[in-house]
Motif scaffolding. Structure first.
Motif, PDB file in Angstrom:
ATOM      1  N   MET A   1       0.846  -1.216   0.000  1.00 30.15           N
ATOM      2  CA  MET A   1       0.000   0.000   0.000  1.00 30.15           C
ATOM      3  C   MET A   1       0.871   1.251   0.000  1.00 30.15           C
ATOM      4  O   MET A   1       1.756   1.399   0.836  1.00 30.15           O
ATOM      5  CB  MET A   1      -0.863   0.009   1.271  1.00 30.15           C
ATOM      6  N   LYS A   2       0.574   2.172  -0.949  1.00 29.55           N
ATOM      7  CA  LYS A   2       1.327   3.419  -0.972  1.00 29.55           C
ATOM      8  C   LYS A   2       0.803   4.368   0.105  1.00 29.55           C
ATOM      9  O   LYS A   2      -0.393   4.442   0.338  1.00 29.55           O
ATOM     10  CB  LYS A   2       1.150   4.095  -2.326  1.00 29.55           C
ATOM     11  N   THR A   3       1.723   5.090   0.746  1.00 30.79           N
ATOM     12  CA  THR A   3       1.320   6.102   1.716  1.00 30.79           C
ATOM     13  C   THR A   3       0.690   7.271   0.962  1.00 30.79           C
ATOM     14  O   THR A   3       1.225   7.712  -0.045  1.00 30.79           O
ATOM     15  CB  THR A   3       2.574   6.628   2.455  1.00 30.79           C
ATOM     16  N   LYS A   4      -0.458   7.747   1.463  1.00 35.67           N
ATOM     17  CA  LYS A   4      -1.089   8.912   0.815  1.00 35.67           C
ATOM     18  C   LYS A   4      -0.316  10.163   1.198  1.00 35.67           C
ATOM     19  O   LYS A   4      -0.030  10.412   2.365  1.00 35.67           O
ATOM     20  CB  LYS A   4      -2.560   8.999   1.258  1.00 35.67           C
ATOM     21  N   ILE A   5       0.042  10.947   0.197  1.00 35.79           N
ATOM     22  CA  ILE A   5       0.839  12.158   0.442  1.00 35.79           C
ATOM     23  C   ILE A   5      -0.082  13.377   0.399  1.00 35.79           C
ATOM     24  O   ILE A   5      -0.850  13.541  -0.541  1.00 35.79           O
ATOM     25  CB  ILE A   5       1.903  12.320  -0.665  1.00 35.79           C
ATOM     26  N   THR A   6       0.009  14.226   1.407  1.00 37.25           N
ATOM     27  CA  THR A   6      -0.768  15.475   1.399  1.00 37.25           C
ATOM     28  C   THR A   6       0.193  16.647   1.216  1.00 37.25           C
ATOM     29  O   THR A   6       1.021  16.930   2.083  1.00 37.25           O
ATOM     30  CB  THR A   6      -1.546  15.642   2.722  1.00 37.25           C
ATOM     31  N   ARG A   7       0.068  17.270   0.066  1.00 36.28           N
ATOM     32  CA  ARG A   7       0.923  18.425  -0.228  1.00 36.28           C
ATOM     33  C   ARG A   7       0.103  19.710  -0.156  1.00 36.28           C
ATOM     34  O   ARG A   7      -1.057  19.721  -0.548  1.00 36.28           O
ATOM     35  CB  ARG A   7       1.506  18.322  -1.648  1.00 36.28           C
ATOM     36  N   LYS A   8       0.758  20.773   0.319  1.00 37.98           N
ATOM     37  CA  LYS A   8       0.126  22.103   0.300  1.00 37.98           C
ATOM     38  C   LYS A   8       1.074  23.041  -0.429  1.00 37.98           C
ATOM     39  O   LYS A   8       2.280  22.776  -0.491  1.00 37.98           O
ATOM     40  CB  LYS A   8      -0.077  22.608   1.731  1.00 37.98           C
ATOM     41  N   GLU A   9       0.525  24.169  -0.906  1.00 38.42           N
ATOM     42  CA  GLU A   9       1.400  25.124  -1.582  1.00 38.42           C
ATOM     43  C   GLU A   9       2.324  25.783  -0.556  1.00 38.42           C
ATOM     44  O   GLU A   9       1.898  26.136   0.558  1.00 38.42           O
ATOM     45  CB  GLU A   9       0.589  26.178  -2.343  1.00 38.42           C
ATOM     46  N   ILE A  10       3.590  25.914  -0.921  1.00 38.07           N
ATOM     47  CA  ILE A  10       4.587  26.529  -0.039  1.00 38.07           C
ATOM     48  C   ILE A  10       5.170  27.747  -0.763  1.00 38.07           C
ATOM     49  O   ILE A  10       5.750  27.603  -1.843  1.00 38.07           O
ATOM     50  CB  ILE A  10       5.729  25.532   0.295  1.00 38.07           C
ATOM     51  N   PRO A  11       5.013  28.964  -0.183  1.00 42.57           N
ATOM     52  CA  PRO A  11       5.672  30.121  -0.807  1.00 42.57           C
ATOM     53  C   PRO A  11       7.185  29.897  -0.796  1.00 42.57           C
ATOM     54  O   PRO A  11       7.720  29.308   0.158  1.00 42.57           O
ATOM     55  CB  PRO A  11       5.289  31.286   0.118  1.00 42.57           C
ATOM     56  N   PHE A  12       7.878  30.377  -1.840  1.00 48.76           N
ATOM     57  CA  PHE A  12       9.316  30.088  -1.930  1.00 48.76           C
ATOM     58  C   PHE A  12      10.053  30.550  -0.681  1.00 48.76           C
ATOM     59  O   PHE A  12      10.961  29.870  -0.200  1.00 48.76           O
ATOM     60  CB  PHE A  12       9.923  30.740  -3.181  1.00 48.76           C
ATOM     61  N   ASP A  13       9.650  31.694  -0.117  1.00 44.74           N
ATOM     62  CA  ASP A  13      10.324  32.214   1.080  1.00 44.74           C
ATOM     63  C   ASP A  13      10.162  31.286   2.283  1.00 44.74           C
ATOM     64  O   ASP A  13      10.895  31.431   3.270  1.00 44.74           O
ATOM     65  CB  ASP A  13       9.757  33.588   1.462  1.00 44.74           C
ATOM     66  N   MET A  14       9.189  30.390   2.227  1.00 43.57           N
ATOM     67  CA  MET A  14       8.941  29.489   3.354  1.00 43.57           C
ATOM     68  C   MET A  14       9.489  28.087   3.112  1.00 43.57           C
ATOM     69  O   MET A  14       9.309  27.205   3.944  1.00 43.57           O
ATOM     70  CB  MET A  14       7.432  29.379   3.610  1.00 43.57           C
ATOM     71  N   LEU A  15      10.144  27.878   1.969  1.00 47.25           N
ATOM     72  CA  LEU A  15      10.664  26.537   1.668  1.00 47.25           C
ATOM     73  C   LEU A  15      11.852  26.222   2.579  1.00 47.25           C
ATOM     74  O   LEU A  15      12.780  27.021   2.693  1.00 47.25           O
ATOM     75  CB  LEU A  15      11.114  26.465   0.204  1.00 47.25           C
ATOM     76  N   ARG A  16      11.800  25.037   3.200  1.00 46.46           N
ATOM     77  CA  ARG A  16      12.921  24.593   4.026  1.00 46.46           C
ATOM     78  C   ARG A  16      13.500  23.311   3.434  1.00 46.46           C
ATOM     79  O   ARG A  16      12.806  22.281   3.396  1.00 46.46           O
ATOM     80  CB  ARG A  16      12.478  24.332   5.470  1.00 46.46           C
ATOM     81  N   VAL A  17      14.734  23.380   2.966  1.00 43.56           N
ATOM     82  CA  VAL A  17      15.430  22.179   2.487  1.00 43.56           C
ATOM     83  C   VAL A  17      16.881  22.246   2.937  1.00 43.56           C
ATOM     84  O   VAL A  17      17.395  23.320   3.256  1.00 43.56           O
ATOM     85  CB  VAL A  17      15.421  22.041   0.934  1.00 43.56           C
ATOM     86  N   ARG A  18      17.518  21.072   2.948  1.00 46.95           N
ATOM     87  CA  ARG A  18      18.973  21.035   3.092  1.00 46.95           C
ATOM     88  C   ARG A  18      19.487  20.839   1.667  1.00 46.95           C
ATOM     89  O   ARG A  18      19.453  19.718   1.138  1.00 46.95           O
ATOM     90  CB  ARG A  18      19.371  19.871   3.993  1.00 46.95           C
ATOM     91  N   PRO A  19      19.901  21.931   0.985  1.00 46.81           N
ATOM     92  CA  PRO A  19      20.097  21.863  -0.466  1.00 46.81           C
ATOM     93  C   PRO A  19      21.075  20.771  -0.921  1.00 46.81           C
ATOM     94  O   PRO A  19      20.760  20.010  -1.836  1.00 46.81           O
ATOM     95  CB  PRO A  19      20.620  23.249  -0.834  1.00 46.81           C
ATOM     96  N   HIS A  20      22.241  20.692  -0.274  1.00 53.90           N
ATOM     97  CA  HIS A  20      23.217  19.694  -0.743  1.00 53.90           C
ATOM     98  C   HIS A  20      22.695  18.277  -0.510  1.00 53.90           C
ATOM     99  O   HIS A  20      22.833  17.399  -1.360  1.00 53.90           O
ATOM    100  CB  HIS A  20      24.567  19.891  -0.037  1.00 53.90           C
ATOM    101  N   HIS A  21      22.060  18.082   0.616  1.00 55.25           N
ATOM    102  CA  HIS A  21      21.498  16.763   0.913  1.00 55.25           C
ATOM    103  C   HIS A  21      20.383  16.419  -0.071  1.00 55.25           C
ATOM    104  O   HIS A  21      20.310  15.301  -0.588  1.00 55.25           O
ATOM    105  CB  HIS A  21      20.983  16.731   2.355  1.00 55.25           C
ATOM    106  N   LEU A  22      19.536  17.399  -0.347  1.00 53.87           N
ATOM    107  CA  LEU A  22      18.403  17.168  -1.252  1.00 53.87           C
ATOM    108  C   LEU A  22      18.902  16.713  -2.626  1.00 53.87           C
ATOM    109  O   LEU A  22      18.419  15.735  -3.179  1.00 53.87           O
ATOM    110  CB  LEU A  22      17.573  18.446  -1.379  1.00 53.87           C
TER     111      LEU A  22
END
Ligand SMILES: Cc1cc2nc3c(=O)[nH]c(=O)nc-3n(C[C@H](O)[C@H](O)[C@H](O)COP(=O)(O)O)c2cc1C
Length: 181
Positions: A1-22
């Motif tokens: 069974m695939k996990t259901k993913i819930t995505r919401k819109e994220i303004p670019f200023d609010m994006l949190r990533v670890r860029p090199h890791h990503l």
């Protein structure tokens, strides 16, 4: 069974990533083409960046001319970059080792293309992050500009990457990608 993913819109200023890791460890799926016309292709990418250019949020991806996806990038002006939960590692491995020239590798990987909100290129139902981009600029890497000669080791076939800049038009992600969550 695939996990259901819930995505919401994220303004670019609010994006949190670890860029090199990503890019380097988690990997992204670059998808180019037209969802409605059912003409698109996807490949795994591990090199690129997210940032700001000309005052706009942008994503940069690099693609060798030998990739089938490269042909789509020359013809289509939008692309998406998608990240996936760790259970899709094998899917990304497959999409990064087989070519769309040789069959429907997206179906083989078990992924479900879905319409994007701002661009013709699709995202994927299984993705936990979808970045929708419109091409702004491209350039071919110039080997005489490599300031560290060890970079040449990446190009035994001299198939130097083409760099594609995309303006980020929309980001959809799970709460983990939101800075205020
Ligand atoms: C982890 C990983 C990262 C990759 N990163 C890139 C990349 O940044 N640029 C690139 O041109 N190819 C990259 N590749 C190789 C392509 O994904 C691969 O050649 C793919 O089969 C091309 O598919 P296509 O012919 O359908 O376009 C990567 C492969 C893997 C497994």
């Amino acid at each position: 069974m695939k996990t259901k993913i819930t995505r919401k819109e994220i303004p670019f200023d609010m994006l949190r990533v670890r860029p090199h890791h990503l890019w380097n460890s988690q990997w992204l799926l670059l998808t180019v083409g037209d969802f409605k016309a059912r003409k698109f292709n996807a490949m795994t990418v591990g090199w690129g960046s997210l940032g700001t250019m000309w005052g706009r949020p942008f994503a940069q991806t690099v693609v060798r001319p030998t990739r089938y996806t490269y042909q789509f990038l020359k013809q289509c002006n939008t692309f998406t970059l998608c990240a996936f939960p760790s259970e899709y590692r094998q899917a990304l491995q497959l999409l990064g080792t087989r070519s769309g020239r040789d069959g429907d590798k997206i179906a083989q990987a078990g992924l479900t293309p879905i319409a994007s909100t701002q661009v013709a290129a699709p995202g994927f139902a299984e993705a936990d992050l979808i970045i929708e981009c419109r091409q702004l600029y491209w350039d071919d890497l110039e080997p005489s500009h490599f300031l560290d000669s060890t970079i040449n080791r990446n190009y035994p076939q001299q198939d130097y990457h083409r760099v594609f800049f995309g303006e980020i038009l929309a980001i959809w992600g799970t709460d983990t990608y939101r800075a205020d969550s």
